[in-house]
Write an enzyme that holds these catalytic residues in place. Structure first.
Site, PDB file in Angstrom:
ATOM      1  N   TYR A   1     152.862 117.584 111.184  1.00 37.24           N
ATOM      2  CA  TYR A   1     152.713 118.174 109.846  1.00 37.24           C
ATOM      3  C   TYR A   1     151.291 117.926 109.295  1.00 37.24           C
ATOM      4  O   TYR A   1     150.645 118.819 108.745  1.00 37.24           O
ATOM      5  CB  TYR A   1     153.779 117.532 108.955  1.00 37.24           C
ATOM      6  CG  TYR A   1     153.844 117.975 107.521  1.00 37.24           C
ATOM      7  CD1 TYR A   1     154.371 119.220 107.175  1.00 37.24           C
ATOM      8  CD2 TYR A   1     153.447 117.129 106.489  1.00 37.24           C
ATOM      9  CE1 TYR A   1     154.475 119.609 105.845  1.00 37.24           C
ATOM     10  CE2 TYR A   1     153.545 117.509 105.160  1.00 37.24           C
ATOM     11  CZ  TYR A   1     154.054 118.740 104.838  1.00 37.24           C
ATOM     12  OH  TYR A   1     154.165 119.112 103.516  1.00 37.24           O
TER      13      TYR A   1
ATOM     14  N   LYS B   1     148.684 120.775 108.186  1.00 35.32           N
ATOM     15  CA  LYS B   1     148.260 120.866 106.791  1.00 35.32           C
ATOM     16  C   LYS B   1     146.740 120.789 106.653  1.00 35.32           C
ATOM     17  O   LYS B   1     146.147 121.500 105.835  1.00 35.32           O
ATOM     18  CB  LYS B   1     148.936 119.751 105.969  1.00 35.32           C
ATOM     19  CG  LYS B   1     150.404 120.020 105.692  1.00 35.32           C
ATOM     20  CD  LYS B   1     150.609 121.369 105.018  1.00 35.32           C
ATOM     21  CE  LYS B   1     151.957 121.526 104.378  1.00 35.32           C
ATOM     22  NZ  LYS B   1     152.190 122.911 103.909  1.00 35.32           N
TER      23      LYS B   1
ATOM     24  N   GLY C   1     108.281 107.406  93.538  1.00 29.90           N
ATOM     25  CA  GLY C   1     108.763 107.092  92.199  1.00 29.90           C
ATOM     26  C   GLY C   1     107.714 107.220  91.111  1.00 29.90           C
ATOM     27  O   GLY C   1     107.946 107.818  90.072  1.00 29.90           O
TER      28      GLY C   1
ATOM     29  N   HIS D   1     108.745 121.296 100.427  1.00 33.30           N
ATOM     30  CA  HIS D   1     108.096 122.114  99.404  1.00 33.30           C
ATOM     31  C   HIS D   1     107.882 123.558  99.846  1.00 33.30           C
ATOM     32  O   HIS D   1     107.311 124.345  99.113  1.00 33.30           O
ATOM     33  CB  HIS D   1     106.761 121.472  99.024  1.00 33.30           C
ATOM     34  CG  HIS D   1     106.928 120.038  98.624  1.00 33.30           C
ATOM     35  ND1 HIS D   1     107.589 119.663  97.485  1.00 33.30           N
ATOM     36  CD2 HIS D   1     106.569 118.882  99.245  1.00 33.30           C
ATOM     37  CE1 HIS D   1     107.617 118.339  97.406  1.00 33.30           C
ATOM     38  NE2 HIS D   1     107.003 117.848  98.464  1.00 33.30           N
TER      39      HIS D   1
ATOM     40  N   GLY E   1     105.680 116.571  93.193  1.00 28.53           N
ATOM     41  CA  GLY E   1     105.541 115.772  91.970  1.00 28.53           C
ATOM     42  C   GLY E   1     104.076 115.621  91.595  1.00 28.53           C
ATOM     43  O   GLY E   1     103.697 115.706  90.425  1.00 28.53           O
TER      44      GLY E   1
ATOM     45  N   GLN F   1      62.967 129.599  96.055  1.00 25.86           N
ATOM     46  CA  GLN F   1      63.833 130.738  96.389  1.00 25.86           C
ATOM     47  C   GLN F   1      64.873 130.341  97.435  1.00 25.86           C
ATOM     48  O   GLN F   1      66.046 130.674  97.353  1.00 25.86           O
ATOM     49  CB  GLN F   1      63.008 131.918  96.923  1.00 25.86           C
ATOM     50  CG  GLN F   1      62.452 132.805  95.836  1.00 25.86           C
ATOM     51  CD  GLN F   1      61.273 132.140  95.134  1.00 25.86           C
ATOM     52  OE1 GLN F   1      60.487 131.435  95.760  1.00 25.86           O
ATOM     53  NE2 GLN F   1      61.153 132.351  93.831  1.00 25.86           N
TER      54      GLN F   1
HETATM   55  P1  NAI Z   1     161.018 123.698  99.902  1.00 25.48           P
HETATM   56  O1  NAI Z   1     161.709 123.358 101.175  1.00 25.48           O
HETATM   57  O2  NAI Z   1     161.805 123.631  98.650  1.00 25.48           O
HETATM   58  O3  NAI Z   1     160.386 125.112 100.014  1.00 25.48           O
HETATM   59  C1  NAI Z   1     159.903 125.655 101.209  1.00 25.48           C
HETATM   60  C2  NAI Z   1     160.508 127.025 101.398  1.00 25.48           C
HETATM   61  O4  NAI Z   1     159.921 127.643 102.530  1.00 25.48           O
HETATM   62  C3  NAI Z   1     161.994 127.006 101.629  1.00 25.48           C
HETATM   63  O5  NAI Z   1     162.640 127.784 100.661  1.00 25.48           O
HETATM   64  C4  NAI Z   1     162.142 127.591 103.030  1.00 25.48           C
HETATM   65  O6  NAI Z   1     163.308 128.395 103.185  1.00 25.48           O
HETATM   66  C5  NAI Z   1     160.909 128.407 103.167  1.00 25.48           C
HETATM   67  N1  NAI Z   1     160.570 128.627 104.550  1.00 25.48           N
HETATM   68  C6  NAI Z   1     160.567 127.744 105.580  1.00 25.48           C
HETATM   69  N2  NAI Z   1     160.148 128.337 106.690  1.00 25.48           N
HETATM   70  C7  NAI Z   1     159.868 129.616 106.377  1.00 25.48           C
HETATM   71  C8  NAI Z   1     159.352 130.705 107.135  1.00 25.48           C
HETATM   72  N3  NAI Z   1     159.100 130.593 108.431  1.00 25.48           N
HETATM   73  N4  NAI Z   1     159.144 131.862 106.520  1.00 25.48           N
HETATM   74  C9  NAI Z   1     159.422 131.981 105.166  1.00 25.48           C
HETATM   75  N5  NAI Z   1     159.907 130.980 104.442  1.00 25.48           N
HETATM   76  C10 NAI Z   1     160.129 129.806 105.036  1.00 25.48           C
HETATM   77  O7  NAI Z   1     159.776 122.726  99.830  1.00 25.48           O
HETATM   78  P2  NAI Z   1     158.657 122.509  98.714  1.00 25.48           P
HETATM   79  O8  NAI Z   1     158.617 121.103  98.437  1.00 25.48           O
HETATM   80  O9  NAI Z   1     158.807 123.462  97.605  1.00 25.48           O
HETATM   81  O10 NAI Z   1     157.369 122.843  99.565  1.00 25.48           O
HETATM   82  C11 NAI Z   1     156.554 123.954  99.356  1.00 25.48           C
HETATM   83  C12 NAI Z   1     155.283 123.726 100.131  1.00 25.48           C
HETATM   84  O11 NAI Z   1     154.632 122.595  99.603  1.00 25.48           O
HETATM   85  C13 NAI Z   1     155.489 123.425 101.580  1.00 25.48           C
HETATM   86  O12 NAI Z   1     154.489 124.045 102.346  1.00 25.48           O
HETATM   87  C14 NAI Z   1     155.347 121.926 101.662  1.00 25.48           C
HETATM   88  O13 NAI Z   1     154.926 121.503 102.932  1.00 25.48           O
HETATM   89  C15 NAI Z   1     154.323 121.687 100.619  1.00 25.48           C
HETATM   90  N6  NAI Z   1     154.310 120.328 100.092  1.00 25.48           N
HETATM   91  C16 NAI Z   1     155.256 119.897  99.229  1.00 25.48           C
HETATM   92  C17 NAI Z   1     155.218 118.605  98.726  1.00 25.48           C
HETATM   93  C18 NAI Z   1     156.183 118.149  97.737  1.00 25.48           C
HETATM   94  O14 NAI Z   1     156.020 117.022  97.226  1.00 25.48           O
HETATM   95  N7  NAI Z   1     157.174 118.950  97.437  1.00 25.48           N
HETATM   96  C19 NAI Z   1     154.169 117.670  99.186  1.00 25.48           C
HETATM   97  C20 NAI Z   1     153.175 118.228 100.001  1.00 25.48           C
HETATM   98  C21 NAI Z   1     153.274 119.514 100.451  1.00 25.48           C
END
Ligand code: NAI
Length: 737
Positions: A162, A166, A408, A516, A534, A707
């Site tokens: 992951y 990312k 400086g 420069h 400078g 001259q």
């Molecule tokens: P979530 O699981 O609620 O939402 C992700 C959605 O993506 C789900 O509804 C799922 O059905 C959909 N999905 C998965 N594979 C898919 C595909 N191949 N095609 C279309 N849709 C697909 O998770 P959340 O937390 O809302 O995450 C949203 C994004 O944020 C993700 O990329 C996650 O990695 C990222 N993220 C979230 C964090 C958090 O604290 N919630 C932290 C860091 C990143």
């Protein structure tokens, strides 16, 4: 004004729940037509259902918004964009949000764990964005969001797959930001924290409930709005807080020397310096990153040249540790010789902005001018050669990184007006080394001689970033101090424009630092374009003082001190503010366009108008021509009336010694029975001759034809040139020496 998305078409991937759902609702609420994409998979990517997307679409429609569902996987990027175009006819915004997790410790990560994560996050974002790209480019508008994660930025146990995906998305975004910029297609990356089904496995329920997705959505909306010019940014966002991230790079260390192998031992020995983030830089482009590498390459190859302006100047590999003042102070650099003619004086005058537009400037621009002189600040040129030759690199006890050298401050004192040609030798001594904590200050004293005679003294104050902390003293009695100006409005202000080519011209006086002239080199130093030297602004300011308070008389100049504060871009205007306090003129120089102070704590010391200047000290003293004029005086007494009849003209004489005006005489053979007096003509001379004491004697003794003297430039004539034919009458027939 609230931010509206009326008329905009937004695709949010993975919008069936969590963060994506929140974005979809928020965009729709502000008027956007939204495509709610969701495969309806479980958190690990298994299964498929249209329910998730449909539910969000219903929610939007129930509130009167415009939305359609799409159930394709982001791995079919083309299909998502096609259904967006089919539903709404265009695509303005893509939020790459879909995601799954397959957390495993690295040892247990299977091919499928790896591939699935890359496919959904990185490849999915690539495919969806590529399908939208040309539409955005063609309509000259597009906003793209990549969703990264703290796990990618910092690493996180069990998320190797992951994390890789990312941070891969961040790399993708960085390049899209560059490629899209000119089409108004912007791409930014967020690393959100929010409670969702993805995080409920790792966060306690309370936290999941309180870290609401609605605390993330406003950032996404802003980044996707047409008003937002942010591009290529990376943001951490959660709980209602937003922060921006960027790269930081330590000053680093060059660990290679010309013609010597680079060894792991030197790397080891310099490790602390390499990893020291004091005064770190923040490169923002591949150009900036590469250019510092290229600079080191050329500097190592040139054997370490030291520039004298704010820049990375030269590289010196060193395996020894830092600075040892006890060893360095008092060391001398190899002496340097500077040969010059009037050409260098004139080139310098042009370099510091003199122009024939100003009649006053001609005496510095035309070697045929009767008062032709060298600008006093030319005095820095012969003395900087010692440093330009890289002499500092050879000093024991000064093991510094020459890429970190900044100029400086500068002090220059003249003991006599500069000659307009000749040979000058300079001796440079390390006067002191100071420890300023964040850096080291090296005081370089340079004495410049013409033969045995001391002509000028320069003190270069060089700041070496990151070289402090060696336990040295902070101040030195040897340092020429800078002084603040009085706290009243300036007595005089001069505004003068530099030209676009000012630095290109000034460098011809001998400061070859590419900073420069070379845009890529300047960019490496963090400047938008090549900056002015400078010492060029220093020259501008000094001549403003000379004109305003010393009637452009270089013999009135005694000394100047300046502190370089900020760079000037060629083409900007310099505003010199001056305060007169006795014979000291305090100065402050600003860039007029920005009001930024560029020279501070500065002043010029003048010799008083009546004070015995070096010039007047020699006046009459030891000139051979004195005898001739004395004889002419006697003859006029005897034969004055006869001569007045024969000649009927007033002659002015300017006798020079070593290129400097040394005596003036007036021979009046027009009024009364004629007269001779020392000093300038009170009325108007019909003709004025300027000639050196030596050449005058040659002419008088018949060794040099007048001259010829004229055509070779040895004798300069102002006024009625025909009268010079009568010279022989005076000089030959009557001087009779
Ligand atoms: P979530 O699981 O609620 O939402 C992700 C959605 O993506 C789900 O509804 C799922 O059905 C959909 N999905 C998965 N594979 C898919 C595909 N191949 N095609 C279309 N849709 C697909 O998770 P959340 O937390 O809302 O995450 C949203 C994004 O944020 C993700 O990329 C996650 O990695 C990222 N993220 C979230 C964090 C958090 O604290 N919630 C932290 C860091 C990143």
């Amino acid at each position: 004004m609230s931010l509206s998305f009326e008329g905009r078409v937004v695709l949010v991937t993975g919008a069936g729940g969590g963060l994506g759902r929140e974005y979809a609702l928020a965009f729709a609420e502000r008027g956007a037509s939204v495509v709610v994409n969701d495969l309806g998979a479980d958190t690990k990517g298994g299964g498929k259902s249209s329910a998730a997307a449909d539910k969000v679409v219903e929610e939007i429609r129930a509130k009167g918004g415009k939305a359609v569902a799409n159930y394709d996987s982001v791995e079919d990027g083309e299909k998502l964009i096609q259904s967006t175009l089919d539903a709404f006819g265009r695509i303005d915004v893509v939020v790459n949000n879909a995601g799954i997790l397959r957390d495993r410790s690295f040892a247990r990560t299977s091919d499928l764990d790896w591939d699935l994560i890359q496919r959904v996050h990185l490849r999915g974002s690539f495919l969806v964005t590529r399908a939208a790209w040309n539409h955005m480019k063609n309509q000259k508008f597009g906003r793209i969001i990549m969703t990264a994660s703290a796990a990618g930025i910092y690493g996180n146990f069990g998320q190797a797959n992951y994390s890789a995906a990312k941070l891969g998305m961040l790399g993708l975004a960085n390049t899209l930001a560059i490629e899209g910029r000119k089409y108004n297609v912007h791409c930014n990356t967020i690393a959100p924290v929010a409670g969702s089904r993805l995080t409920e496995t790792v966060m306690p329920p309370d936290l999941v409930a309180s870290l609401k997705p609605e605390y993330v959505a406003p950032l996404v909306l802003w980044l996707c709005h047409e008003q937002c010019q942010e591009n290529g940014g990376l943001f951490e966002v959660g709980a209602g807080w937003i922060g921006k991230l960027r790269w930081e790079r330590s000053q680093g260390r060059t660990v290679r020397q010309k013609n010597q192998p680079m060894t792991p031992e030197v790397v080891r020995d310099q490790w602390d310096k390499i990893c020291d983030f004091t005064d770190a830089t923040k490169p923002t482009s591949v150009q900036e990153s590469l250019q510092s590498i290229m600079t080191v390459l050329s500097q190592v190859e040139s054997g370490g040249e030291v520039g004298v302006n704010p820049t990375a100047a030269a590289a010196s590999a060193t395996s020894a540790s830092g600075i040892n003042p006890a060893e360095a102070v008092g060391q001398k650099l190899p002496p340097t010789t500077f040969n010059f003619t009037h050409t260098q004086c004139i080139l310098y005058a042009l370099g510091v902005g003199m122009s024939t537009r100003d009649p006053d400037h001609l005496r510095f621009l035309y070697e045929g001018h009767p008062d032709f002189s060298c600008l006093p600040t030319f005095g820095v040129i012969p003395s900087q050669a010692a440093m330009m030759d890289g002499g500092l690199t050879s000093i024991p006890g000064l093991n510094i990184d020459f890429t970190q050298v900044l100029h400086g401050e500068q002090y220059l004192e003249l003991y006599r007006p500069l000659p307009t040609s000749g040979k000058l030798t300079s001796e440079t001594t390390i006067a002191d080394v100071l420890d300023k904590g964040s850096g080291a200050v090296i005081l370089l004293d340079v004495n410049t001689y013409s033969g045995d005679e001391l002509v000028s003294y320069n003190q270069f104050t060089v700041f070496v970033v990151g070289a402090g902390g060696f336990g040295g003293k902070r101040t030195s009695e040897k340092a020429k101090p800078s002084l603040p100006p009085p706290k009243r409005a300036p007595d005089a202000v001069v505004i003068d424009s530099t030209t676009r080519d000012q630095a290109a011209l000034y460098r011809l006086s001998g400061d070859w630092n590419p900073l420069h002239i070379d845009p890529s080199f300047a960019a490496m130093g963090g400047f938008k374009a090549p900056i002015l030297h400078g010492l060029c602004s220093f020259g501008f300011a000094a001549r403003h003082v000379l004109k305003h308070f010393a009637d452009n008389d270089p013999s009135r100049f005694k000394a100047i001190k300046v502190r370089f504060v900020k760079p000037v871009m060629p083409g900007q205007s310099l505003q010199t503010e001056m305060w007169k306090e006795g014979n000291r003129i305090h100065i402050q120089c600003k860039v007029k366009e920005t009001d930024a102070v560029v020279l501070a704590g500065a002043y010029v010391d003048l010799h008083g108008a009546s004070e015995a200047s070096p010039e007047s000290l020699t006046q009459g003293g030891g000139l051979q021509s004195e005898l001739v004029f004395a004889e002419i005086g006697r003859r006029i007494k005897d034969l004055g009336s006869e001569l007045v009849k024969k000649v009927n003209a007033v002659f002015g004489w300017e006798i020079t010694k070593d290129g400097k005006s040394a005596a003036q005489w007036t021979i009046d053979l027009k009024n009364g029975s004629g007269s001779l007096h020392k000093g300038p003509c009170s009325g108007k001379a019909d003709v004025t001759f300027t000639v050196s004491d030596e050449d005058f004697m040659e002419v008088v003794m018949g060794k040099l034809n007048p001259q010829k003297a004229f055509f070779s430039g040895k004798l300069k004539v102002r006024g009625n040139i025909m009268l010079s034919q009568k010279l022989e009458v005076i000089l030959k027939d009557y001087a009779k020496l």
